[in-house]
Design an enzyme around this catalytic site. Sequence first.
Site, PDB file in Angstrom:
ATOM      1  N   ASN A   1       2.106  -5.113   5.537  1.00  0.00           N
ATOM      2  CA  ASN A   1       2.158  -6.242   4.618  1.00  0.00           C
ATOM      3  C   ASN A   1       3.596  -6.302   4.103  1.00  0.00           C
ATOM      4  OD1 ASN A   1       0.988  -8.422   3.153  1.00  0.00           O
ATOM      5  ND2 ASN A   1       1.110  -7.144   1.315  1.00  0.00           N
TER       6      ASN A   1
ATOM      7  N   ARG B   1      -1.919  -1.340   9.241  1.00  0.00           N
ATOM      8  CA  ARG B   1      -1.415  -2.709   9.254  1.00  0.00           C
ATOM      9  C   ARG B   1      -0.163  -2.764   8.406  1.00  0.00           C
ATOM     10  NH1 ARG B   1      -2.707  -5.823   4.523  1.00  0.00           N
ATOM     11  NH2 ARG B   1      -2.447  -7.752   5.685  1.00  0.00           N
TER      12      ARG B   1
ATOM     13  N   HIS C   1      -9.080  -8.441  -4.233  1.00  0.00           N
ATOM     14  CA  HIS C   1      -8.302  -9.390  -3.434  1.00  0.00           C
ATOM     15  C   HIS C   1      -8.380 -10.823  -3.974  1.00  0.00           C
ATOM     16  CE1 HIS C   1      -8.174  -6.483   0.144  1.00  0.00           C
ATOM     17  NE2 HIS C   1      -6.920  -6.802  -0.104  1.00  0.00           N
TER      18      HIS C   1
HETATM   19  C1  HEM Z   1      -9.275  -1.040   1.497  1.00  0.00           C
HETATM   20  C2  HEM Z   1      -8.023  -1.092   1.418  1.00  0.00           C
HETATM   21  C3  HEM Z   1      -7.248  -2.178   0.734  1.00  0.00           C
HETATM   22  C4  HEM Z   1      -6.817  -2.182  -0.555  1.00  0.00           C
HETATM   23  C5  HEM Z   1      -7.050  -1.095  -1.595  1.00  0.00           C
HETATM   24  C6  HEM Z   1      -6.092  -3.415  -0.756  1.00  0.00           C
HETATM   25  C7  HEM Z   1      -5.518  -3.785  -1.946  1.00  0.00           C
HETATM   26  C8  HEM Z   1      -4.825  -4.956  -2.167  1.00  0.00           C
HETATM   27  C9  HEM Z   1      -4.294  -5.376  -3.434  1.00  0.00           C
HETATM   28  C10 HEM Z   1      -4.444  -4.606  -4.743  1.00  0.00           C
HETATM   29  C11 HEM Z   1      -3.666  -6.556  -3.253  1.00  0.00           C
HETATM   30  C12 HEM Z   1      -2.954  -7.378  -4.340  1.00  0.00           C
HETATM   31  C13 HEM Z   1      -3.895  -8.426  -4.893  1.00  0.00           C
HETATM   32  C14 HEM Z   1      -3.351  -9.087  -6.163  1.00  0.00           C
HETATM   33  O1  HEM Z   1      -2.628 -10.092  -6.064  1.00  0.00           O
HETATM   34  O2  HEM Z   1      -3.658  -8.605  -7.268  1.00  0.00           O
HETATM   35  C15 HEM Z   1      -3.791  -6.893  -1.857  1.00  0.00           C
HETATM   36  C16 HEM Z   1      -3.254  -8.007  -1.245  1.00  0.00           C
HETATM   37  C17 HEM Z   1      -3.515  -8.378   0.060  1.00  0.00           C
HETATM   38  N1  HEM Z   1      -4.346  -7.711   0.955  1.00  0.00           N
HETATM   39 FE1  HEM Z   1      -5.261  -5.955   0.682  1.00  0.00          FE
HETATM   40  N2  HEM Z   1      -6.096  -4.137   0.407  1.00  0.00           N
HETATM   41  C18 HEM Z   1      -6.793  -3.421   1.336  1.00  0.00           C
HETATM   42  C19 HEM Z   1      -7.046  -3.778   2.636  1.00  0.00           C
HETATM   43  C20 HEM Z   1      -6.633  -4.955   3.208  1.00  0.00           C
HETATM   44  C21 HEM Z   1      -6.900  -5.330   4.579  1.00  0.00           C
HETATM   45  C22 HEM Z   1      -7.643  -4.495   5.604  1.00  0.00           C
HETATM   46  C23 HEM Z   1      -6.348  -6.534   4.775  1.00  0.00           C
HETATM   47  C24 HEM Z   1      -6.393  -7.250   6.090  1.00  0.00           C
HETATM   48  C25 HEM Z   1      -6.176  -8.464   6.327  1.00  0.00           C
HETATM   49  C26 HEM Z   1      -5.728  -6.936   3.508  1.00  0.00           C
HETATM   50  C27 HEM Z   1      -5.047  -8.112   3.266  1.00  0.00           C
HETATM   51  C28 HEM Z   1      -4.346  -8.425   2.121  1.00  0.00           C
HETATM   52  C29 HEM Z   1      -3.486  -9.580   1.995  1.00  0.00           C
HETATM   53  C30 HEM Z   1      -3.217 -10.623   3.064  1.00  0.00           C
HETATM   54  C31 HEM Z   1      -2.947  -9.540   0.708  1.00  0.00           C
HETATM   55  C32 HEM Z   1      -1.916 -10.503   0.120  1.00  0.00           C
HETATM   56  C33 HEM Z   1      -0.586  -9.839   0.295  1.00  0.00           C
HETATM   57  C34 HEM Z   1       0.665 -10.712   0.154  1.00  0.00           C
HETATM   58  O3  HEM Z   1       0.660 -11.886   0.506  1.00  0.00           O
HETATM   59  O4  HEM Z   1       1.691 -10.148  -0.256  1.00  0.00           O
HETATM   60  N3  HEM Z   1      -5.931  -5.954   2.597  1.00  0.00           N
HETATM   61  N4  HEM Z   1      -4.513  -5.900  -1.218  1.00  0.00           N
END
Ligand code: HEM
Lengths: 355, 202
Positions: free
Chosen positions: A225, A223, A193
Amino acid sequence: MTIQFNDETFRDDYTFRNSDWAVKRFPFPFHEDSYMYSVNMEQHRGGPEGSVYEKRFDVDEHYVSEMKDRAIVLADDPLRCQSLPHMTLAGWDLLELIMVSKSEDYPDLFELHRDGNTWRWINKPLGIDDTFTFLDETTLPFGPMEYITRQSQGDFAVLDQRDDMLWMDAGMVTTQADWSLDFDIGMNFFEWHAPVPKAHEMGIFKRALKFLLNIQQGAPARRLNWTMTVNPLLDTSPENYHKWGIQKTGLTAENIGQKQFLRVELQTFYRLPRSNALAFPIRCYLIAFEDIVSVPKWGRRLHRVIRDLPEELATYKGFIDNRPKMLDYLSQYDDGLPTSPGVWPDLDTEPALSK
Amino acid sequence: MSKFQFPESIMSRPVYGTLEPRLGHAHLFVADAEGAEAILDLAKKDPGLMSSAHIIFIPRATGETYVEQLKALRPAQFYSGPSYEAALPRLRRVFSDASMGLQVYLSGTEGLMGQAQSEAMQAGIAPAAIQTEHRGSVARRMQCVHCKGITEDVMTDPFVCSHCGLNLFVRDHYSRRLAAYQGVCIDAEDPGNVPDPVELYS
Ligand code: HEM
């Protein structure tokens, strides 16, 4: 209802379309007229009939074509599906979860017949009828995670849980919003993240991790996104960004309604029984701007959200350059009337556009 | 030589400390170029440690500058080699029979420390037994996200991928498994518009 599967493409001629049914059930991600990161997690215990939340693994009209697109991506780049050696058991857990869920939730499409460890899996939309031995890799044409996720819409990350931390140790990632499994595999929750702006400082990831570590078997969570994509391109990978990036510059006032898509991910979280790993399906839904604004409430709201979104988020999500064009278009569908709370389209109660 | 202070960055980016003598049955040092200075400094704090030390040193552009000084510390084993790749079989051999008490000390460039750390982790060495100290060049080891090729010793942003030739910008996103930062095409949305390369941290 029986699903009519579309024959459509997510590349080249982009024949992808949403039916009226798919538009009405689209998982619109904004419950109010503004957006900021939050720990937006809730139980995944079904939802209104026909909605994308109803079943454990939603199957829709794009299923067959999405699976063809995945096969193309994997043929081109096998690194999109990887599993570190200790993750095989979690792969079997995932296979079981998906086969059991789909055969129970869509009995007319999928069948699972179990006789001890001899399992017969029938996937009618994809024309698959395989018999194999559960937990014996040699009886499947792919590893268990790859086998089942070649038959399931959406990306999948499978997280190992150790030392009070989640580790991205396996995944099938071909419909991602611009991140690389090959680069991120082996990272922990905070590392993968790392590129996200603001959320670390807001304490969101610390709280989210705590929640995830405590997810119990049989009590999945979910959730949403979202981001933006020009053309209905599922494979917006960093690997291919040098090829698709140029498409972002092709928007005009005339074509933006058809070419600009809101991209929403329905993310769910399942504890797996044998491995204690966490399965993280990331299901991608695409909708053209012109289809969003066919729902008056969504048109009003999307305009306000995009207009007021902090610059850092618009930059991170990759649409800062196109935001002015989006606002020119969307403002035509915002008459300033208030919107009802919640994400649902409320077509019968919300007023038609008055301008 | 004074140490370079890396600016605050995102959470995948490694941070480096200062090598401190630790209790252990055996002490493995892996260093390149000015990384030798970190070993010399540590030996001043605890000269006795050297009798159970194995130093693997890759002088690179420093040539003979540090070799005699390191030998004068009288480590139990000393190796000086022409490149990290050349030293790798030896390193793997040492890791393969590392006992619980092994302490690992890495110093020098990010590329050297990252690769040795990744090797140590694959061999099952506990992260807590590994220390790092940055010295010398601030060059980065970069992976091209498009062709997957690694370009060593990148000093500018943007730079040209030494494998596929794309112009890449330098991200802070870092993979410990690959021991590399991520490079991404800089002119994808405006082909041919490549800004002049600027030295890192300038
Ligand atoms: C365990 C499971 C999860 C995985 C595998 C995961 C994976 C990812 C990945 C790979 C990214 C892209 C990061 C980049 O820029 O390279 C991301 C973005 C993000 N994740 Fe997760 N995530 C998980 C759980 C969560 C949870 C529970 C939240 C709760 C708040 C969260 C919040 C976010 C947010 C806010 C972003 C930015 C997205 C955007 O603005 O488009 N993630 N996540």
